[in-house]
Write an enzyme that holds these catalytic residues in place. Structure first.
Site, PDB file in Angstrom:
ATOM      1  N   SER A 123       0.811  -1.218   0.000  1.00 44.67           N
ATOM      2  CA  SER A 123       0.000   0.000   0.000  1.00 44.67           C
ATOM      3  C   SER A 123       0.842   1.264   0.000  1.00 44.67           C
ATOM      4  O   SER A 123       1.914   1.330   0.620  1.00 44.67           O
ATOM      5  CB  SER A 123      -0.869  -0.025   1.260  1.00 44.67           C
ATOM      6  N   GLU A 125       0.202   3.660   1.707  1.00 39.94           N
ATOM      7  CA  GLU A 125       0.266   4.138   3.101  1.00 39.94           C
ATOM      8  C   GLU A 125       1.642   3.867   3.713  1.00 39.94           C
ATOM      9  O   GLU A 125       1.993   4.452   4.728  1.00 39.94           O
ATOM     10  CB  GLU A 125      -0.821   3.469   3.947  1.00 39.94           C
ATOM     11  N   TYR A 147      -1.588   0.594  10.685  1.00 38.91           N
ATOM     12  CA  TYR A 147      -1.858  -0.072   9.409  1.00 38.91           C
ATOM     13  C   TYR A 147      -0.646   0.035   8.480  1.00 38.91           C
ATOM     14  O   TYR A 147      -0.188  -0.958   7.902  1.00 38.91           O
ATOM     15  CB  TYR A 147      -3.090   0.562   8.740  1.00 38.91           C
TER      16      TYR A 147
END
Ligand code: GDP
Length: 323
Positions: A123, A125, A147
């Site tokens: 990801s 992120e 996360y």
């Protein structure tokens, strides 16, 4: 006939990938976790074409059995606790599912069918407090949520199994990707659902957090093709998948509200409840490697994507209201 095992098949990406692989003539095995209230909404239309296997990411025995039953050519690990905001109140669950379970999946493949090709859903992120603009495969990670930290583990364990055991394991660093099937808690879908409800007179405000955050938002249907392409190459590798454009939450609001003839400033209320303890301010990906090596390109633009989501939410909310 090729066979593929998908973990996370009932989610947004899993459902688009399953459609794509069925279309290509694959036998598709979907791993499902037992829940008291099953949710097959995203795969309802293809449910009968999928071979279902019971399994849970945290239960290695069930994963070994899933790989044994499916004897897959390709394994796609799309399962995770995928919502960033939920990773602060549930950091350990997020670590167990989003990080450590990647090792469970890799172990099951290594033990039962080490020649299967493996895709890990990494990801953007992971870039968090970005070290470089735009972000590419070589940009250092600086995750900003439990996360993001968990996804960094998943990325590196995938790279490590490739290097340790010579497995065909790829990590796809996908920037945000959305669709009418996106969970309602994510900002794009929260906005398009809110716009539909406001337009239909069922709601009169939309409560949001940070409107200045900027994301590189693409269409999930385009992004699952990139996952598949990664597993069709001669060599396993890692790729950034993005649109190479960034837009703020404010721009998202403008596009969505103006599409139905409304002005977002009349409806949006800032609610500190939706502001995160640490924020990812700006994401924009450089996917030139994927374009060059995979021949991948996005087909749906940001404006087309948001309009498609508003259209679908208008239809759905209208049907629900009638019912
Ligand atoms: P993420 O990039 O995976 O965290 O995807 P999200 O769609 O959950 O959030 C994207 C950005 O929108 C983040 O920077 C959030 O802080 C911002 N945002 C602002 N208001 C909201 C909100 O009410 N809900 C969500 N989910 N995000 C919001």
């Amino acid at each position: 006939m090729k066979s593929a095992l998908i973990a996370g098949i009932t989610g947004q990406d899993g459902s688009y990938l399953a459609e794509f692989l069925l279309d290509k003539g694959y036998k598709v095995y979907g791993m499902r976790r037992r829940t008291s209230t099953p949710n097959y909404e995203n795969v309802q239309h293809i449910k009968d074409q999928i071979e279902w296997i019971s399994g849970d990411l945290t239960d290695l025995a069930s994963l070994i059995e899933a790989v044994r039953i499916s004897d897959p050519d390709e394994v796609y690990n799309l399962a995770a606790q995928s919502y960033v905001a939920a990773s602060w109140p549930q950091p350990i669950l997020t670590g167990n599912i989003t990080a450590l379970s990647v090792t469970n999946m890799l172990e099951a493949v290594r033990i039962v069918k080490p020649t299967a090709r493996f895709y890990q859903a990494s990801s953007s992120e992971m870039f968090g407090k970005v070290m470089e603009i735009p972000q590419k495969e070589t940009t250092p990670f600086y995750p900003r949520s439990p996360y993001g930290v968990a996804k960094v583990y998943g990325h590196w364990i995938t790279v490590n199994y490739r290097e340790s055991f010579d497995m065909f394991a790829c990590s796809g660093i996908l920037f945000n990707h959305e669709s009418p099937r996106r969970g309602l808690e994510f900002v794009t879908r929260k906005v398009t659902d809110g716009v539909a409800r406001i337009k239909l007179g069922l709601q009169n405000e939309l409560r949001l957090g940070n409107l200045d955050a900027q994301r590189d938002w693409g269409f999930a249907g385009d992004y699952v093709k990139a996952m598949w392409l990664m597993l069709q190459q001669n060599e396993p590798d890692d790729y950034v998948i993005s649109t190479e454009e960034t837009h703020s939450v404010r721009e998202l609001l403008e596009v969505a509200f103006s599409y139905v003839g409304l002005n977002y400033t009349d409806y949006v209320v800032i609610d500190p409840k939706f502001v995160r303890p640490a924020e990812v301010d700006l994401l924009i990906g450089d996917c030139s490697k994927a374009k060059k090596k995979l021949g991948w390109k996005q087909e749906v633009s940001f404006v087309q994507l948001i309009r498609m989501m508003v259209d679908e939410d208008l239809k759905r909310v209208q049907a629900e209201a009638r019912y």
